[in-house]
Scaffold this motif. Structure first.
Motif, PDB file in Angstrom:
ATOM      1  N   LEU A  87     -16.219 -14.711 -32.771  1.00 56.01           N
ATOM      2  CA  LEU A  87     -15.704 -16.080 -32.728  1.00 56.01           C
ATOM      3  C   LEU A  87     -15.222 -16.540 -34.105  1.00 56.01           C
ATOM      4  CD1 LEU A  87     -18.343 -17.732 -30.380  1.00 56.01           C
ATOM      5  CD2 LEU A  87     -16.017 -17.005 -29.799  1.00 56.01           C
ATOM      6  N   LYS A  88     -15.687 -15.871 -35.154  1.00 55.41           N
ATOM      7  CA  LYS A  88     -15.269 -16.246 -36.511  1.00 55.41           C
ATOM      8  C   LYS A  88     -13.805 -15.928 -36.770  1.00 55.41           C
ATOM      9  CE  LYS A  88     -19.784 -15.693 -38.665  1.00 55.41           C
ATOM     10  NZ  LYS A  88     -20.537 -14.964 -39.708  1.00 55.41           N
ATOM     11  N   TRP A  89     -13.260 -14.960 -36.055  1.00 54.21           N
ATOM     12  CA  TRP A  89     -11.843 -14.653 -36.268  1.00 54.21           C
ATOM     13  C   TRP A  89     -10.995 -14.833 -35.019  1.00 54.21           C
ATOM     14  CZ3 TRP A  89     -15.371 -10.486 -36.941  1.00 54.21           C
ATOM     15  CH2 TRP A  89     -15.338  -9.517 -35.973  1.00 54.21           C
ATOM     16  N   MET A  90     -11.587 -15.426 -33.968  1.00 53.90           N
ATOM     17  CA  MET A  90     -10.816 -15.731 -32.762  1.00 53.90           C
ATOM     18  C   MET A  90     -10.120 -17.076 -32.962  1.00 53.90           C
ATOM     19  SD  MET A  90     -12.130 -16.145 -28.834  1.00 53.90           S
ATOM     20  CE  MET A  90     -12.749 -14.471 -28.761  1.00 53.90           C
ATOM     21  N   PRO A  91      -8.786 -17.075 -33.050  1.00 48.36           N
ATOM     22  CA  PRO A  91      -8.089 -18.340 -33.313  1.00 48.36           C
ATOM     23  C   PRO A  91      -8.137 -19.282 -32.116  1.00 48.36           C
ATOM     24  CG  PRO A  91      -6.519 -16.589 -32.895  1.00 48.36           C
ATOM     25  CD  PRO A  91      -7.879 -15.957 -32.902  1.00 48.36           C
ATOM     26  N   ARG A  92      -8.102 -20.561 -32.397  1.00 48.70           N
ATOM     27  CA  ARG A  92      -7.973 -21.577 -31.354  1.00 48.70           C
ATOM     28  C   ARG A  92      -6.525 -21.510 -30.881  1.00 48.70           C
ATOM     29  NH1 ARG A  92     -11.460 -25.272 -29.164  1.00 48.70           N
ATOM     30  NH2 ARG A  92     -10.336 -27.021 -30.017  1.00 48.70           N
ATOM     31  N   SER A  93      -6.339 -21.006 -29.692  1.00 45.84           N
ATOM     32  CA  SER A  93      -5.013 -20.630 -29.210  1.00 45.84           C
ATOM     33  C   SER A  93      -4.064 -21.804 -29.003  1.00 45.84           C
ATOM     34  CB  SER A  93      -5.132 -19.817 -27.924  1.00 45.84           C
ATOM     35  OG  SER A  93      -5.802 -20.570 -26.929  1.00 45.84           O
ATOM     36  N   GLY A  94      -4.573 -22.966 -28.671  1.00 47.35           N
ATOM     37  CA  GLY A  94      -3.692 -24.123 -28.463  1.00 47.35           C
ATOM     38  C   GLY A  94      -2.906 -24.473 -29.716  1.00 47.35           C
ATOM     39  N   TRP A  95      -3.569 -24.414 -30.860  1.00 49.15           N
ATOM     40  CA  TRP A  95      -2.887 -24.686 -32.136  1.00 49.15           C
ATOM     41  C   TRP A  95      -1.892 -23.567 -32.437  1.00 49.15           C
ATOM     42  CZ3 TRP A  95      -4.062 -29.368 -32.324  1.00 49.15           C
ATOM     43  CH2 TRP A  95      -5.371 -29.868 -32.326  1.00 49.15           C
ATOM     44  N   GLU A  96      -2.342 -22.349 -32.236  1.00 50.43           N
ATOM     45  CA  GLU A  96      -1.517 -21.188 -32.545  1.00 50.43           C
ATOM     46  C   GLU A  96      -0.223 -21.188 -31.723  1.00 50.43           C
ATOM     47  OE1 GLU A  96      -3.020 -16.877 -33.742  1.00 50.43           O
ATOM     48  OE2 GLU A  96      -3.230 -17.253 -31.582  1.00 50.43           O
ATOM     49  N   MET A  97      -0.329 -21.543 -30.446  1.00 56.45           N
ATOM     50  CA  MET A  97       0.847 -21.570 -29.568  1.00 56.45           C
ATOM     51  C   MET A  97       1.859 -22.631 -29.978  1.00 56.45           C
ATOM     52  SD  MET A  97      -0.801 -20.900 -25.819  1.00 56.45           S
ATOM     53  CE  MET A  97       0.776 -21.132 -25.020  1.00 56.45           C
ATOM     54  N   ARG A  98       1.421 -23.622 -30.723  1.00 54.82           N
ATOM     55  CA  ARG A  98       2.329 -24.692 -31.156  1.00 54.82           C
ATOM     56  C   ARG A  98       2.834 -24.477 -32.580  1.00 54.82           C
ATOM     57  NH1 ARG A  98      -0.838 -25.469 -27.355  1.00 54.82           N
ATOM     58  NH2 ARG A  98      -0.216 -26.671 -25.558  1.00 54.82           N
ATOM     59  N   GLY A  99       2.607 -23.275 -33.099  1.00 51.90           N
ATOM     60  CA  GLY A  99       3.155 -22.923 -34.390  1.00 51.90           C
ATOM     61  C   GLY A  99       2.412 -23.456 -35.593  1.00 51.90           C
ATOM     62  N   VAL A 100       1.199 -23.931 -35.400  1.00 52.62           N
ATOM     63  CA  VAL A 100       0.399 -24.419 -36.526  1.00 52.62           C
ATOM     64  C   VAL A 100       0.005 -23.210 -37.370  1.00 52.62           C
ATOM     65  CG1 VAL A 100      -1.750 -25.544 -37.202  1.00 52.62           C
ATOM     66  CG2 VAL A 100      -0.456 -26.420 -35.242  1.00 52.62           C
ATOM     67  N   PRO A 101       0.288 -23.244 -38.673  1.00 51.11           N
ATOM     68  CA  PRO A 101      -0.112 -22.107 -39.525  1.00 51.11           C
ATOM     69  C   PRO A 101      -1.606 -22.162 -39.851  1.00 51.11           C
ATOM     70  CG  PRO A 101       1.016 -23.766 -40.840  1.00 51.11           C
ATOM     71  CD  PRO A 101       1.049 -24.250 -39.411  1.00 51.11           C
ATOM     72  N   VAL A 112      -4.507 -21.388 -38.329  1.00 51.62           N
ATOM     73  CA  VAL A 112      -5.321 -22.152 -37.390  1.00 51.62           C
ATOM     74  C   VAL A 112      -6.806 -21.844 -37.557  1.00 51.62           C
ATOM     75  CG1 VAL A 112      -3.479 -22.330 -35.692  1.00 51.62           C
ATOM     76  CG2 VAL A 112      -5.122 -20.478 -35.498  1.00 51.62           C
ATOM     77  N   GLU A 113      -7.594 -22.815 -37.190  1.00 52.55           N
ATOM     78  CA  GLU A 113      -9.039 -22.655 -37.228  1.00 52.55           C
ATOM     79  C   GLU A 113      -9.479 -21.625 -36.198  1.00 52.55           C
ATOM     80  OE1 GLU A 113     -11.253 -26.088 -35.852  1.00 52.55           O
ATOM     81  OE2 GLU A 113      -9.842 -26.418 -34.229  1.00 52.55           O
ATOM     82  N   SER A 114     -10.658 -21.065 -36.411  1.00 52.22           N
ATOM     83  CA  SER A 114     -11.258 -20.145 -35.438  1.00 52.22           C
ATOM     84  C   SER A 114     -12.121 -20.942 -34.467  1.00 52.22           C
ATOM     85  CB  SER A 114     -12.115 -19.102 -36.154  1.00 52.22           C
ATOM     86  OG  SER A 114     -13.296 -19.701 -36.666  1.00 52.22           O
ATOM     87  N   VAL A 115     -12.535 -20.281 -33.398  1.00 50.19           N
ATOM     88  CA  VAL A 115     -13.461 -20.902 -32.461  1.00 50.19           C
ATOM     89  C   VAL A 115     -14.768 -21.249 -33.187  1.00 50.19           C
ATOM     90  CG1 VAL A 115     -14.808 -20.538 -30.345  1.00 50.19           C
ATOM     91  CG2 VAL A 115     -12.414 -19.798 -30.447  1.00 50.19           C
ATOM     92  N   ALA A 116     -15.221 -20.379 -34.080  1.00 51.60           N
ATOM     93  CA  ALA A 116     -16.448 -20.661 -34.845  1.00 51.60           C
ATOM     94  C   ALA A 116     -16.265 -21.868 -35.760  1.00 51.60           C
ATOM     95  CB  ALA A 116     -16.869 -19.434 -35.648  1.00 51.60           C
ATOM     96  N   ASP A 117     -15.079 -21.987 -36.379  1.00 49.93           N
ATOM     97  CA  ASP A 117     -14.798 -23.176 -37.202  1.00 49.93           C
ATOM     98  C   ASP A 117     -14.948 -24.439 -36.359  1.00 49.93           C
ATOM     99  OD1 ASP A 117     -14.055 -21.647 -39.494  1.00 49.93           O
ATOM    100  OD2 ASP A 117     -11.960 -21.578 -38.827  1.00 49.93           O
ATOM    101  N   HIS A 118     -14.349 -24.389 -35.177  1.00 50.49           N
ATOM    102  CA  HIS A 118     -14.420 -25.541 -34.265  1.00 50.49           C
ATOM    103  C   HIS A 118     -15.866 -25.834 -33.868  1.00 50.49           C
ATOM    104  CE1 HIS A 118     -13.706 -28.176 -30.857  1.00 50.49           C
ATOM    105  NE2 HIS A 118     -14.289 -27.292 -30.065  1.00 50.49           N
ATOM    106  N   SER A 119     -16.627 -24.793 -33.558  1.00 48.48           N
ATOM    107  CA  SER A 119     -18.013 -25.006 -33.140  1.00 48.48           C
ATOM    108  C   SER A 119     -18.844 -25.654 -34.247  1.00 48.48           C
ATOM    109  CB  SER A 119     -18.651 -23.686 -32.703  1.00 48.48           C
ATOM    110  OG  SER A 119     -18.043 -23.230 -31.519  1.00 48.48           O
ATOM    111  N   PHE A 120     -18.617 -25.232 -35.502  1.00 46.45           N
ATOM    112  CA  PHE A 120     -19.299 -25.899 -36.610  1.00 46.45           C
ATOM    113  C   PHE A 120     -18.896 -27.371 -36.654  1.00 46.45           C
ATOM    114  CE2 PHE A 120     -18.860 -27.741 -40.809  1.00 46.45           C
ATOM    115  CZ  PHE A 120     -20.187 -27.794 -41.201  1.00 46.45           C
ATOM    116  N   GLY A 121     -17.589 -27.633 -36.512  1.00 42.84           N
ATOM    117  CA  GLY A 121     -17.110 -29.013 -36.542  1.00 42.84           C
ATOM    118  C   GLY A 121     -17.727 -29.854 -35.443  1.00 42.84           C
ATOM    119  N   VAL A 122     -17.831 -29.302 -34.243  1.00 42.20           N
ATOM    120  CA  VAL A 122     -18.436 -30.029 -33.126  1.00 42.20           C
ATOM    121  C   VAL A 122     -19.904 -30.319 -33.423  1.00 42.20           C
ATOM    122  CG1 VAL A 122     -19.088 -29.895 -30.674  1.00 42.20           C
ATOM    123  CG2 VAL A 122     -16.802 -29.167 -31.409  1.00 42.20           C
ATOM    124  N   ALA A 123     -20.612 -29.339 -33.972  1.00 41.26           N
ATOM    125  CA  ALA A 123     -22.021 -29.558 -34.307  1.00 41.26           C
ATOM    126  C   ALA A 123     -22.165 -30.680 -35.329  1.00 41.26           C
ATOM    127  CB  ALA A 123     -22.657 -28.264 -34.822  1.00 41.26           C
TER     128      ALA A 123
END
Length: 187
Positions: free
Chosen positions: A16-30, A32-43
């Motif tokens: 999860l540390k290197w799995m990109p958040r695909s919604g951002w990636e599909m919109r061309g955001v350079p 992008v955060e990883s799923v693990a980044d997001h999970s830390f943010g949610v916590a």
């Protein structure tokens, strides 16, 4: 407890540390955060919300466990963007995530308890589950604002989706409103 199974779990969830958040990636955001980044943010968002709402009687341990586990199934089912998730029947997606969580939690002595807490989040049940659900969406919008502040465009659909959202806590709705006011070019 089988230590090899525990090592396997730790190695698998590290993806999860290197799995990109695909919604951002599909919109061309350079970058992008990883799923693990997001999970830390949610916590962290959940921790902050729970602290502000401490008079609500929230169980902080439950909040944090739910926040940390909320996207753990993505180690197996990946981060499906909304455009793909819309094509998969909700019950099929839900069952795939539940199966992934059950398998991932199996080697842990507290696995059943953690699975139940993940289920509470997924069902948006109980005050802690509702709070973490809000934290999940708020963190996404904090990240969206950061991407827009860094120059990314074409992210309006995220804001439009949240405009239709029924927030579980008034505080969450107020914080979302403030984030929206901070968008580049907002008046």
């Amino acid at each position: 407890m089988n230590k090899d199974s525990l090592i396997d779990l730790l190695l698998e969830t590290a993806t999860l540390k290197w799995m990109p958040r695909s919604g951002w990636e599909m919109r061309g955001v350079p970058n992008v955060e990883s799923v693990a980044d997001h999970s830390f943010g949610v916590a962290f968002v959940a921790l902050a919300l729970a602290d502000v709402l401490r008079d609500e009687g929230l169980d902080l341990e439950r909040v944090l466990v739910m926040a940390l586990l909320h996207d753990l199934a993505e180690a197996r089912v990946t981060d499906l963007p909304a455009s793909a998730a819309r094509l998969i029947p909700a019950e099929v997606k839900r069952q795939a995530k539940l199966s992934a969580i059950e398998e991932l939690m199996a080697p842990l002595p507290g696995g059943e308890r953690w699975r139940a807490l993940w289920q509470e989040f997924d069902d948006c049940a109980g005050p802690e589950g509702r709070l973490v659900r809000d934290a999940d969406k708020l963190e996404m919008m904090v990240q969206c604002l950061r991407y827009e502040q860094a120059g990314s465009r074409g992210l309006d659909e995220f804001w439009q989706a949240m405009d239709r959202r029924e927030w579980q806590y008034l505080l969450s709705a107020e914080l979302y409103g403030r984030l929206k006011e901070m968008r580049p070019g907002s008046t």
